[in-house]
Design an enzyme around this catalytic site. Structure first.
Site, short mmCIF file in Angstrom:
data_model
loop_
_atom_site.label_atom_id
_atom_site.label_comp_id
_atom_site.label_asym_id
_atom_site.label_seq_id
_atom_site.Cartn_x
_atom_site.Cartn_y
_atom_site.Cartn_z
N GLU A 289 4.67 1.56 -5.09
CA GLU A 289 4.93 0.12 -5.25
C GLU A 289 3.86 -0.50 -6.16
O GLU A 289 2.66 -0.40 -5.86
CB GLU A 289 4.93 -0.56 -3.87
CG GLU A 289 5.49 -1.97 -3.94
CD GLU A 289 5.69 -2.58 -2.55
OE1 GLU A 289 6.08 -1.84 -1.62
OE2 GLU A 289 5.46 -3.78 -2.42
N LYS B 144 5.08 -4.49 7.54
CA LYS B 144 5.43 -3.57 6.43
C LYS B 144 4.37 -3.68 5.34
O LYS B 144 3.93 -2.68 4.76
CB LYS B 144 6.82 -3.90 5.89
CG LYS B 144 7.34 -2.93 4.84
CD LYS B 144 6.92 -3.28 3.42
CE LYS B 144 7.48 -2.28 2.42
NZ LYS B 144 6.93 -2.46 1.08
N ASP C 222 -0.47 12.57 8.58
CA ASP C 222 0.95 12.49 8.91
C ASP C 222 1.38 11.02 9.00
O ASP C 222 1.18 10.37 10.02
CB ASP C 222 1.16 13.22 10.25
CG ASP C 222 2.61 13.27 10.69
OD1 ASP C 222 3.43 12.50 10.16
OD2 ASP C 222 2.92 14.06 11.59
N HIS D 94 3.94 -9.97 -8.23
CA HIS D 94 4.88 -8.85 -8.38
C HIS D 94 5.46 -8.83 -9.77
O HIS D 94 5.55 -7.80 -10.41
CB HIS D 94 6.04 -9.01 -7.39
CG HIS D 94 5.75 -8.37 -6.06
ND1 HIS D 94 6.73 -8.07 -5.16
CD2 HIS D 94 4.60 -7.96 -5.51
CE1 HIS D 94 6.18 -7.51 -4.09
NE2 HIS D 94 4.89 -7.44 -4.29
C1 MEV Z 1 6.03 -6.02 0.10
O1 MEV Z 1 5.96 -4.63 -0.03
C2 MEV Z 1 5.20 -6.48 1.26
C3 MEV Z 1 5.31 -7.97 1.59
O2 MEV Z 1 6.67 -8.34 1.79
C4 MEV Z 1 4.52 -8.19 2.85
C5 MEV Z 1 4.63 -9.58 3.45
O3 MEV Z 1 5.67 -10.25 3.24
O4 MEV Z 1 3.70 -9.95 4.16
C6 MEV Z 1 4.79 -8.82 0.47
#
Ligand code: MEV
Length: 425
Positions: free
Chosen positions: A85, A265, A281, A378
């Site tokens: 990413e 995430k 792992d 991004h």
């Molecule tokens: C993207 O990989 C992760 C985010 O969505 C985490 C978040 O929203 O806190 C930017």
């Protein structure tokens, strides 16, 4: 043509590729070429990779990057990260630098206990079972003493064996709940070997053992990482307003599972990248971390933030079962390199580094989300990727970056701007 095969694992690598290419691709020569272009010309390395798993036909590369300037408990680290990413490493590096001038990260391991279970069925009287277990317990330690000998020399081993009555969850279901200290190894093989030896003793007495396996839920293999600074030191402008939004963002993740999953995430972007780079792992870590996020019965944020007396505090608490010896850590030359880069840490030190990587990612995400929005950063990375694909010169690249400073980046918009630039020349 049939697309099933028998004896595939016995085929040579060439035969495997040939069969795949001819069975599933119109252009079989092209398909073979794609797989073969990733073969390593270093025979030792290729053989090593071939032997990690069954039926290897190629290698799947992911970028290996470094996020420098992490200051953790006063020590400087350059952190290795494996991830596809685009914005993750850039964010980690920025946040590391940011906190390095604000006291750095503080991290501490809370506990390192791992768990394994022998699951069994028993129809008789519970008190009789308890008496049987108590009479057998010492023998279970003795039975495993050869297996645990080396681990005990390193300060680990079996901590306790407990009989648990699980019949309120499932009829006739009991378990031996075994706790372990595995020091610097992740310990999966060690734990499973011990459990099977313990289970064999039960089987000898005709107890119906269903299975013996470690648990990847390790709420007592826990690490905490934290940053803090004065609110005024957190943002260049409107510090109070933005700090409040930041704290609210964490509160929302604590209150709302849909947001919590995305929030966590983002944390795992950092955690997994270092877990992978160090040959650990990541599936075990992922499973354990998300179970921990649900420990209250509701899926919640793994981080927390407060402001008290003008001081902002932001922390994470996560379970991490890691190894710095054994498994892939010493077999894969890049994992070994990663551990070398981190100063050959103990498993405890690595837990701290990885918790910090997770906290840093969450800080970057929440800061972006509550200020400029996530797409700004991004899309900057996305923009440079598109420019690269278009084959733009350095001068054209700079022009396009300036041009899109305050405009929305879409693939079409960049292609159009580039084409116009080329035409106007
Ligand atoms: C993207 O990989 C992760 C985010 O969505 C985490 C978040 O929203 O806190 C930017």
């Amino acid at each position: 043509m049939s697309k099933t095969v028998s004896g595939f694992s016995k085929f040579s690598k060439e035969e495997k590729i040939d069969w795949i290419a001819k069975s599933f691709f119109d252009d079989s020569e092209k398909a073979k070429e794609v797989l073969k272009q990733y073969w390593n010309t270093n025979k030792y390395l290729q053989d090593l990779h071939d032997d990690f798993i069954e039926n290897t036909v190629s290698n799947f590369y992911l970028p290996y990057a470094i996020a420098p300037n992490f200051k953790i408990n006063g020590k400087d680290y350059a952190v290795p990260m494996v991830i596809e990413e685009s914005s993750v490493v850039a964010a980690a590096s920025l946040v590391a630098k940011f906190w390095s001038t604000r006291g750095g990260f503080k991290a501490a391991v809370i506990s390192t206990t791992k768990i394994g279970q022998v699951h069994f069925m028993y129809q008789g009287d519970y008190e009789a079972l308890q008496r049987y277990f108590e009479s057998k317990k010492q023998h279970l330690f003795e039975t495993t003493s050869e297996i645990t000998k080396n681990m005990r020399k390193r300060g680990g081993g079996i901590l306790n064996i407990e009989l648990r009555d699980k019949t309120s969850e499932l009829e006739n279901y009991y378990q031996l709940h075994v706790t372990f200290e595995t020091v610097d190894s992740m310990g999966a093989n060690f734990i499973n070997t011990c459990l099977e030896a313990i289970a064999n003793e039960f089987k000898k007495d005709d107890i119906q053992v269903v299975m013996s396996i470690l648990s990847n839920y390790v709420p007592e293999c826990l690490v905490r990482a934290e940053v803090s600074c004065n609110v005024n030191n957190l943002y260049a402008e409107d510090a109070e307003k933005y700090t409040q939004k930041f704290v609210q963002a964490v509160q929302i993740a604590n209150a709302e599972p849909h947001r919590a999953v995305t929030h966590n995430k983002g944390i795992m972007n950092g955690v997994d990248a270092v877990v992978l780079a160090t040959g650990n792992d990541f599936r075990a870590v992922e499973a354990g971390v998300h179970a921990y996020a649900s420990k209250s019965g509701v899926y919640k944020s793994l981080t927390n933030a407060t402001v008290e007396n003008g001081v902002f505090k932001f922390w994470i608490e996560i379970p991490l079962a890691l190894g710095t010896v054994g498994g892939l850590t010493s077999l894969h030359p890049l994992s070994k390199f990663s551990l070398g880069l981190l100063g050959n840490p103990s498993a405890k030190e690595l837990m701290q580094v990885i918790a910090v990587a997770g906290l840093a990612q969450n800080f970057a995400a929440l800061r972006a989300l509550t200020t400029t929005g996530i797409q700004h950063g991004h899309m900057k990375m996305h923009l440079t990727n598109i420019i690269k694909q278009l084959g733009a010169s350095e001068e054209e690249k700079q022009f396009l970056i300036n041009y899109f400073e305050n405009k929305t980046v879409t693939h079409n918009a960049v292609v159009e701007a580039y084409n116009k630039l080329v035409q106007d020349k």
